[in-house]
Design a protein around this motif. Sequence first.
Motif, PDB file in Angstrom:
ATOM      1  N   ASP A 503       9.839   4.631 -10.204  1.00  0.00           N
ATOM      2  CA  ASP A 503      11.339   5.145 -10.268  1.00  0.00           C
ATOM      3  C   ASP A 503      11.569   5.908  -9.118  1.00  0.00           C
ATOM      4  O   ASP A 503      12.625   5.490  -8.533  1.00  0.00           O
ATOM      5  N   ARG A 504      10.576   6.936  -8.706  1.00  0.00           N
ATOM      6  CA  ARG A 504      11.031   7.681  -7.469  1.00  0.00           C
ATOM      7  C   ARG A 504      11.082   6.630  -6.117  1.00  0.00           C
ATOM      8  O   ARG A 504      11.836   6.992  -5.265  1.00  0.00           O
ATOM      9  N   ARG A 505      10.271   5.606  -6.050  1.00  0.00           N
ATOM     10  CA  ARG A 505      10.096   4.578  -5.134  1.00  0.00           C
ATOM     11  C   ARG A 505      11.610   3.839  -4.974  1.00  0.00           C
ATOM     12  O   ARG A 505      12.046   3.696  -4.073  1.00  0.00           O
ATOM     13  N   ILE A 506      11.909   3.507  -6.326  1.00  0.00           N
ATOM     14  CA  ILE A 506      13.196   2.842  -6.238  1.00  0.00           C
ATOM     15  C   ILE A 506      14.331   3.731  -5.898  1.00  0.00           C
ATOM     16  O   ILE A 506      15.409   3.112  -5.118  1.00  0.00           O
ATOM     17  N   ALA A 507      14.456   4.821  -6.456  1.00  0.00           N
ATOM     18  CA  ALA A 507      15.409   5.899  -5.757  1.00  0.00           C
ATOM     19  C   ALA A 507      15.338   6.224  -4.606  1.00  0.00           C
ATOM     20  O   ALA A 507      16.331   6.501  -3.826  1.00  0.00           O
ATOM     21  N   ALA A 508      14.110   6.038  -3.727  1.00  0.00           N
ATOM     22  CA  ALA A 508      14.211   6.161  -2.145  1.00  0.00           C
ATOM     23  C   ALA A 508      14.424   5.076  -1.373  1.00  0.00           C
ATOM     24  O   ALA A 508      14.365   5.230  -0.143  1.00  0.00           O
ATOM     25  N   VAL A 509      14.859   3.806  -1.812  1.00  0.00           N
ATOM     26  CA  VAL A 509      15.209   2.875  -1.115  1.00  0.00           C
ATOM     27  C   VAL A 509      16.383   3.222  -0.202  1.00  0.00           C
ATOM     28  O   VAL A 509      17.430   3.767  -0.870  1.00  0.00           O
ATOM     29  N   VAL A 904      20.843  -5.754   8.256  1.00  0.00           N
ATOM     30  CA  VAL A 904      19.273  -5.943   7.627  1.00  0.00           C
ATOM     31  C   VAL A 904      18.910  -4.703   6.784  1.00  0.00           C
ATOM     32  O   VAL A 904      19.289  -3.611   7.135  1.00  0.00           O
ATOM     33  N   HIS A 905      18.004  -4.888   5.678  1.00  0.00           N
ATOM     34  CA  HIS A 905      17.716  -3.988   4.731  1.00  0.00           C
ATOM     35  C   HIS A 905      16.208  -3.658   4.928  1.00  0.00           C
ATOM     36  O   HIS A 905      15.508  -4.796   4.912  1.00  0.00           O
ATOM     37  N   LEU A 906      15.751  -2.502   5.210  1.00  0.00           N
ATOM     38  CA  LEU A 906      14.311  -2.168   5.276  1.00  0.00           C
ATOM     39  C   LEU A 906      13.952  -1.352   4.011  1.00  0.00           C
ATOM     40  O   LEU A 906      14.652  -0.453   3.738  1.00  0.00           O
ATOM     41  N   ILE A 907      12.780  -1.758   3.484  1.00  0.00           N
ATOM     42  CA  ILE A 907      12.246  -0.769   2.498  1.00  0.00           C
ATOM     43  C   ILE A 907      10.946  -0.074   2.949  1.00  0.00           C
ATOM     44  O   ILE A 907       9.890  -0.948   3.537  1.00  0.00           O
ATOM     45  N   PRO A 908      10.541   0.883   2.604  1.00  0.00           N
ATOM     46  CA  PRO A 908       9.262   1.381   3.177  1.00  0.00           C
ATOM     47  C   PRO A 908       8.135   0.898   2.509  1.00  0.00           C
ATOM     48  O   PRO A 908       8.113   0.088   1.305  1.00  0.00           O
ATOM     49  N   SER A 922      17.606   9.534   2.089  1.00  0.00           N
ATOM     50  CA  SER A 922      18.207   9.470   3.387  1.00  0.00           C
ATOM     51  C   SER A 922      16.961   9.736   4.365  1.00  0.00           C
ATOM     52  O   SER A 922      17.186   9.767   5.539  1.00  0.00           O
ATOM     53  N   ASP A 923      15.935  10.196   3.938  1.00  0.00           N
ATOM     54  CA  ASP A 923      14.726  10.262   5.011  1.00  0.00           C
ATOM     55  C   ASP A 923      13.880   9.080   5.164  1.00  0.00           C
ATOM     56  O   ASP A 923      12.779   9.013   5.880  1.00  0.00           O
ATOM     57  N   SER A 924      13.934   7.996   4.322  1.00  0.00           N
ATOM     58  CA  SER A 924      13.131   6.817   4.137  1.00  0.00           C
ATOM     59  C   SER A 924      12.854   6.217   5.551  1.00  0.00           C
ATOM     60  O   SER A 924      11.801   5.783   5.871  1.00  0.00           O
ATOM     61  N   LEU A 925      13.832   6.096   6.204  1.00  0.00           N
ATOM     62  CA  LEU A 925      14.003   5.366   7.372  1.00  0.00           C
ATOM     63  C   LEU A 925      13.124   6.110   8.552  1.00  0.00           C
ATOM     64  O   LEU A 925      12.869   5.605   9.921  1.00  0.00           O
ATOM     65  N   ASP A 926      12.830   7.317   8.480  1.00  0.00           N
ATOM     66  CA  ASP A 926      12.331   8.443   9.359  1.00  0.00           C
ATOM     67  C   ASP A 926      10.877   8.550   8.946  1.00  0.00           C
ATOM     68  O   ASP A 926      10.075   9.227   9.751  1.00  0.00           O
ATOM     69  N   SER A 927      10.565   8.250   7.547  1.00  0.00           N
ATOM     70  CA  SER A 927       9.183   9.016   7.414  1.00  0.00           C
ATOM     71  C   SER A 927       8.058   8.050   6.997  1.00  0.00           C
ATOM     72  O   SER A 927       6.914   8.523   6.547  1.00  0.00           O
ATOM     73  N   PHE A 928       8.394   6.922   7.237  1.00  0.00           N
ATOM     74  CA  PHE A 928       7.173   5.789   6.953  1.00  0.00           C
ATOM     75  C   PHE A 928       6.794   5.170   8.408  1.00  0.00           C
ATOM     76  O   PHE A 928       7.348   4.885   9.343  1.00  0.00           O
ATOM     77  N   LYS A 929       5.593   4.626   8.279  1.00  0.00           N
ATOM     78  CA  LYS A 929       4.820   4.037   9.328  1.00  0.00           C
ATOM     79  C   LYS A 929       5.186   2.831   9.496  1.00  0.00           C
ATOM     80  O   LYS A 929       5.276   1.932  10.610  1.00  0.00           O
ATOM     81  N   ALA A 930       5.550   1.800   8.250  1.00  0.00           N
ATOM     82  CA  ALA A 930       5.704   0.455   8.443  1.00  0.00           C
ATOM     83  C   ALA A 930       6.732   0.104   7.170  1.00  0.00           C
ATOM     84  O   ALA A 930       6.853   1.170   6.120  1.00  0.00           O
TER      85      ALA A 930
END
Length: 946
Positions: A503-509, A904-908, A922-930
């Motif tokens: 659920d947290r991952r879905i909310a972090a999209v 385009v949509h990116l998902i961590p 809001s931090d998802s696109l800045d916080s993951f390596k891929a």
Amino acid sequence: MVRRAFHERNIPCPYPRCLKFCGNRAGLTMHLRIHTQTPRRSVSPVPSTSDPGSPGRRSPSTAGGGDVIIEGGPPEPLAVRRTEWHPDLDGRICDKDGNFLPPGTAPPPPEPRDDDDYSPYRDALEFHLADLLYRKVQMPAGAIDELLQIWAATNLHSDPPFADHHDLYDTIDSTNLGHVPWQSFEVSYSLPVDPTDPTPWKRKPYTVYFRDPRLVLHNQLANPDFKSEIDLAPKRVYAADGTREYEDFMSGNWAWQQANEIAEDPQTHGSVFVPTILGSDKTTVSVATGQNDFYPLYLSNGLVHNNVRRAHRNAVSLIGFLAIPKTDREYDGSEEFRNFRRQLFHGSLAHIMESLRPGMTTPEVVRFGDGHYRRVVYGLGPYITDYPEQVLLTCVVQGWCSRCTASNDDLDGEGGRRTQEHTEALFDLFEHKRLWDEYGIVGAALPFTWHFPRADIHKLISPDILHQIIKGTFKDHLVTWVGQYLVAQHGKKKAAQIMADIDRRIAAVPPFPGLRRFPEGRNFKQWTGDDYKALMKVYLPAIEGHVPPQMLRAFSAFLDFCYLVRRNVIDESTLTVINDALARYHQERVIFQQCGVCPDGFSLPRQHSLTHYHYLITQFGAPNGLCSSITESKHIKAVKEPWRRSSRNNALEQILTINDRLDKLAAARVDFTERGMLSAAAARSLPLEAAAAVHMGAAPNNDDDDDLAASDVRDILGEVKLAKMPFRGYPRAPDALGAHTNIPTLTSLIRRYLYARDNRDADLDISTIPLSTCPDAPRSVNAYPSAAATFYAPSDQSGLHGALRERIRAVRSWRRNAPRYDCVLTEASEAPGFRGLNVARVLLFLSFKHAGTTHECAVVTWFSPISTEPCPDVGMWMVKPDTDDRGRRRIMDIISIRSILRGVHLIPIFGDKFLPRGFKYSDSLDSFKAYYVNKYADHHSHEIIF
């Protein structure tokens, strides 16, 4: 090396309807590569009868330094998409007596009316006020009276358009256009009832309300709003390579086969075959105030294109409310009562459709929306409904397939197609109990289609993407099975922790246009069809690391199948890919059987129905034109909203009246538009509508507030435009703007961008070019909050002509909250699919002038593919941010917005690590390596990335 986009777009394509025919099949990027080579000559294609209004020869133009299309010269040989029409039922024009006329004969002139004749309304203002108050705002009667009293008090020199709500209603009721009166009949138990029998349902009459379907079809066929979106004959559409394509309903084999049967009578030659498309489904309007159920019946025709039917522009009409017999719990489960319900259902349908029977064998003359008369022959076509109603329609036992004879114990086993002839033969051989047990046939009722010519209900059950695929296989099966697997594998406590992380991952999209966010994950109770669709787009990456790879592959194969069958145009190659995706899904889903979630296998009717999709597509065209989502959406306007407007006392009669008035308003609006009276009048009424919207608390219509919207633009392959207004209060000087937006290198980026524009043919790394050799930066730069990408996406919820507009945002605060910087696709090379695309994240939209040319640009950071292939388990491409040599700072660049294809949509890529509580999307696109490139964000994304 800093990248540059491969090609700058906005070059008109010289081929008529190329967007529809080429962009949808090969993907938007492939289309661009095919039709923007240089040098190239445009050709004048052969006019197609399937496309009245084709523009013929267009005048190409260049845009922003893109490739040039040379006009003129001898045409090159070109394989074209072609349409073959039925040779006998070809929709020839005739006079009102049915005598055929020569092709090209002008239609008879309409009844002469004055240009300012808005009857029964006095003028345009009166019509727009009635339409606004009754249809748009749905204002209660008391509020209408209050508004008109205020109008009278504040306009002393003129009377209000209506005296009160009675005057308003009477004016709408006096409209003759679009009116088909409601009728009713009663049905009751007909066998003798013993006086001592206490069964209550045997003594009740059941009322059925309906409108004559023949007259409703006449209104639909005569609607000028559909005249350019209708097929007057069955057709076979062939791609340029000679393979079949299936799109609108009349492009399927069923319509052609029906026409062949009809054409055996020479008297029918030259007619139009008009198949009906019926749909029914119970709906509950309120549970809190008691179980208020209604059973609406809808009618459309197979001639209109699928996009028209999905748009609900009166191509789907409410024609009846079927009776819902109820009784005490004591008798509700009795076989006698169940048989009565079946007989009531089929008898009601047979009576309602009776007026069409004579026209199924003898042509009748009907006027069409283009003003011409034509002979028509009716026929019962597909029936749109979910599985419980499919078995009711076909008189098949629950748990069996309504289309084939596969056993309910092994639906994946062998089984032939059900037919009326086969069922009749079984009736002659076996008693009812054996029919029930061995063949899944209910012998106590006959389908209503047995009373009509050329009608076999087993052949008329349509595919149902919503209930069979989205709600059924995805939500009720796969998602549920994942939860059961986690409990079986880890126990309830650990499974609850994993589900919380999912659920947290879905909310972090990250946000994306048209994508519903799930702030609490999927842990909510009231699910809608849109919720299911939204979860499908983000669920697969969220469960990675928590389930075996084979489960991921099963989900990926199933989602590919779902998105492929949802396409607007399906050709033979797509059918092959659909079969491959379904075979992969069947191969991979055995993991659920092996782990004990489905120990008895997969004898599930809704999953079994997927095996019929290949055949149904060839029969009825693309399934998106026959989905129950069409009728469920119609429930809102035809049943639920009218019920809310009613007094709840005898609500059904009020619902009938409301629907009648809405039909009259719609017919008047179409008539005024066709006579050229509405556009100017609509402009004059805008202040009135805006004032009412403010009064009702609605936000003003501002394009910049729309993330995703259907667009009715024509003849456009794709374009990106900056927002109408730049940021207010932002600095204009490049250095100051860079400091304000936290892009300190903005000035140097602009200068190197200008150098690259002046040296396009040079193959070099412009980041190494000394600034001293670059042009000076402009003195003034405008910054914009967003850009709108408009592109051809008919498989999505697009406009009538298949166009979709999405808003790409780059703002420091989105809705007074966190920043939002969206990602985009740009073209990189001529490679197919994603291999020819780049992914970038937009940090700022800007425009400036240099050397007399206006440049519209975007400051971006880039993402690079991790592998040369998609992830083998998830099936999505993986990208990582481009950073400097130290890996700390993301590389920035400036590109022209003309090189942007769309968002385009990116998902961590979450991996197997748990996401921290409180993580912000809001931090998802800045916080993951891929990241995964989400091809399931919408159907257009799947088409160009798949």
